[in-house]
Scaffold this motif. Structure first.
Motif, PDB file in Angstrom:
ATOM      1  N   VAL A   5       0.824  -1.215   0.000  1.00 18.46           N
ATOM      2  CA  VAL A   5       0.000   0.000   0.000  1.00 18.46           C
ATOM      3  C   VAL A   5       0.854   1.259   0.000  1.00 18.46           C
ATOM      4  CG1 VAL A   5      -2.071  -1.026   0.983  1.00 18.46           C
ATOM      5  CG2 VAL A   5      -0.286  -0.192   2.516  1.00 18.46           C
ATOM      6  N   SER A   6       2.087   1.132  -0.445  1.00 22.83           N
ATOM      7  CA  SER A   6       2.968   2.302  -0.513  1.00 22.83           C
ATOM      8  C   SER A   6       2.341   3.392  -1.376  1.00 22.83           C
ATOM      9  CB  SER A   6       4.322   1.905  -1.102  1.00 22.83           C
ATOM     10  OG  SER A   6       5.023   1.061  -0.221  1.00 22.83           O
ATOM     11  N   GLY A   7       2.379   4.604  -0.852  1.00 24.16           N
ATOM     12  CA  GLY A   7       1.855   5.743  -1.599  1.00 24.16           C
ATOM     13  C   GLY A   7       0.357   5.915  -1.525  1.00 24.16           C
ATOM     14  N   ARG A   8      -0.320   5.048  -0.777  1.00 24.07           N
ATOM     15  CA  ARG A   8      -1.772   5.162  -0.684  1.00 24.07           C
ATOM     16  C   ARG A   8      -2.193   5.685   0.688  1.00 24.07           C
ATOM     17  NH1 ARG A   8      -4.520  -0.106  -3.344  1.00 24.07           N
ATOM     18  NH2 ARG A   8      -2.702  -1.269  -2.622  1.00 24.07           N
ATOM     19  N   THR A   9      -3.264   6.453   0.697  1.00 24.54           N
ATOM     20  CA  THR A   9      -3.812   7.001   1.934  1.00 24.54           C
ATOM     21  C   THR A   9      -4.982   6.142   2.378  1.00 24.54           C
ATOM     22  OG1 THR A   9      -3.151   9.252   1.355  1.00 24.54           O
ATOM     23  CG2 THR A   9      -4.898   9.020   3.002  1.00 24.54           C
ATOM     24  N   ILE A  10      -4.915   5.685   3.618  1.00 19.65           N
ATOM     25  CA  ILE A  10      -5.875   4.711   4.133  1.00 19.65           C
ATOM     26  C   ILE A  10      -6.550   5.272   5.371  1.00 19.65           C
ATOM     27  CG2 ILE A  10      -6.174   2.363   5.006  1.00 19.65           C
ATOM     28  CD1 ILE A  10      -3.389   1.822   3.572  1.00 19.65           C
ATOM     29  N   GLY A  32       1.620   2.372   3.899  1.00 18.50           N
ATOM     30  CA  GLY A  32       0.481   3.263   3.789  1.00 18.50           C
ATOM     31  C   GLY A  32       0.600   4.503   4.659  1.00 18.50           C
ATOM     32  N   SER A  33      -0.112   5.549   4.251  1.00 22.51           N
ATOM     33  CA  SER A  33      -0.257   6.754   5.067  1.00 22.51           C
ATOM     34  C   SER A  33      -1.626   6.677   5.728  1.00 22.51           C
ATOM     35  CB  SER A  33      -0.156   8.015   4.211  1.00 22.51           C
ATOM     36  OG  SER A  33       1.129   8.107   3.629  1.00 22.51           O
ATOM     37  N   ALA A  60       0.696   9.370  11.341  1.00 23.09           N
ATOM     38  CA  ALA A  60      -0.739   9.207  11.127  1.00 23.09           C
ATOM     39  C   ALA A  60      -1.490  10.450  11.595  1.00 23.09           C
ATOM     40  CB  ALA A  60      -1.247   7.989  11.868  1.00 23.09           C
ATOM     41  N   ALA A  61      -2.546  10.793  10.884  1.00 21.00           N
ATOM     42  CA  ALA A  61      -3.430  11.874  11.303  1.00 21.00           C
ATOM     43  C   ALA A  61      -4.585  11.289  12.097  1.00 21.00           C
ATOM     44  CB  ALA A  61      -3.965  12.624  10.088  1.00 21.00           C
ATOM     45  N   VAL A  62      -4.998  11.989  13.138  1.00 20.84           N
ATOM     46  CA  VAL A  62      -6.079  11.538  14.015  1.00 20.84           C
ATOM     47  C   VAL A  62      -7.336  12.352  13.725  1.00 20.84           C
ATOM     48  CG1 VAL A  62      -6.874  11.487  16.410  1.00 20.84           C
ATOM     49  CG2 VAL A  62      -4.575  10.666  15.836  1.00 20.84           C
ATOM     50  N   ILE A  63      -8.449  11.635  13.531  1.00 20.68           N
ATOM     51  CA  ILE A  63      -9.746  12.285  13.311  1.00 20.68           C
ATOM     52  C   ILE A  63     -10.683  11.778  14.413  1.00 20.68           C
ATOM     53  CG2 ILE A  63     -11.668  12.650  11.728  1.00 20.68           C
ATOM     54  CD1 ILE A  63      -9.789  11.882   9.432  1.00 20.68           C
ATOM     55  N   ALA A  64     -10.863  12.577  15.442  1.00 17.05           N
ATOM     56  CA  ALA A  64     -11.699  12.183  16.577  1.00 17.05           C
ATOM     57  C   ALA A  64     -13.132  12.618  16.326  1.00 17.05           C
ATOM     58  CB  ALA A  64     -11.168  12.792  17.873  1.00 17.05           C
ATOM     59  N   VAL A  65     -13.978  11.664  15.963  1.00 12.40           N
ATOM     60  CA  VAL A  65     -15.368  11.972  15.643  1.00 12.40           C
ATOM     61  C   VAL A  65     -16.185  10.697  15.768  1.00 12.40           C
ATOM     62  CG1 VAL A  65     -15.143  11.518  13.157  1.00 12.40           C
ATOM     63  CG2 VAL A  65     -16.849  13.165  13.957  1.00 12.40           C
TER      64      VAL A  65
END
Length: 241
Positions: A5-10, A32-33, A60-65
């Protein structure tokens, strides 16, 4: 499968524990990102810290929702929607008072929100962006209960069957737009969800159960397939009873 998954955003929803956490970590190891989505920011931050250890160059980015809150979810995902290549939906719960005779309108509605509405909201939030780029993969993690009657509870079975039907239906509508949807149906898996059973699960049974990493491996298998290949569903069960 190195770097599949290199280069892919998951985007992994329900990433704070169990199958979601295991899938996020596995995807990070494979290049993966990650976008980590869930309700508990502290636990998501802990998973993000684990990913920093694996891939310091891909934080990693965190989305708290809450994925059951359609408006809040759409707002939270919108800044990332154009870049999301893959979604793994591991959101879901069960309740101890799960038998049909114990369900109330409120507990039924709560299960529909947590399991089925969350799956719909996530799908709705990412499909337009994927459709615009003519590519995208959505993996919904449901349950073997969607296919095989058991005592997991009427609300749980109904909502997981709904997630399965949602996945198949959206696939039929969006296949010509380059989207692929897969539903994974795990059997008993040693996650915190087992602690919500009315009767404690014996240690011996837990030892025979699937592990979250097994479900993560199934997700990575689907991610590794070329865009020309589509897996509609995977039923994954413990090999020992």
């Amino acid at each position: 499968m190195a770097g599949v998954v290199s280069g892919r955003t998951i985007l992994v929803a329900g990433a704070s524990s169990g199958m979601g956490r295991a899938t996020a970590l596995a995807a990070a190891r494979e290049g993966g990102s990650l976008l980590l989505l869930g309700r508990d920011r502290a636990r998501l931050d802990a998973v993000a810290a684990e990913i920093r250890e694996i891939a310091p160059d891909r934080p990693a980015a965190v989305i708290a929702v809450d994925a059951a809150d359609a408006a809040a979810l759409e707002t939270a995902v919108a800044p990332h929607a154009g870049a999301i290549d893959i979604v793994v939906n591991s959101v879901g719960t069960n309740i101890a008072r799960r038998a049909f005779g114990e369900l109330t309108p409120d507990s039924w509605a709560g299960m529909v929100d947590a399991n089925l509405n969350a799956a719909f909201n996530l799908t709705r939030a990412v499909v337009p962006g994927m459709r615009g780029r003519k590519q995208g993969l959505i993996i919904h993690i449901a349950s073997v209960a969607a296919r095989k009657p058991d005592r997991s509870g009427a609300a749980y079975q109904a909502t997981k069957a709904g997630v399965m039907a949602l996945s198949h239906a959206v696939m039929e509508e969006e296949r010509d737009n380059g989207l692929r949807l897969t539903v994974i149906l795990p059997g008993m898996t040693d996650t915190p969800l087992l602690d919500k059973r009315p009767v404690p699960v014996p240690a011996e049974a837990r030892q025979k159960a699937l592990q979250p990493e097994d479900v993560a491996a199934a997700c990575l298998f689907v991610m590794a397939l070329p865009p020309r290949a589509h897996v509609a569903e995977i039923m994954l069960q413990p090999s020992r009873s």
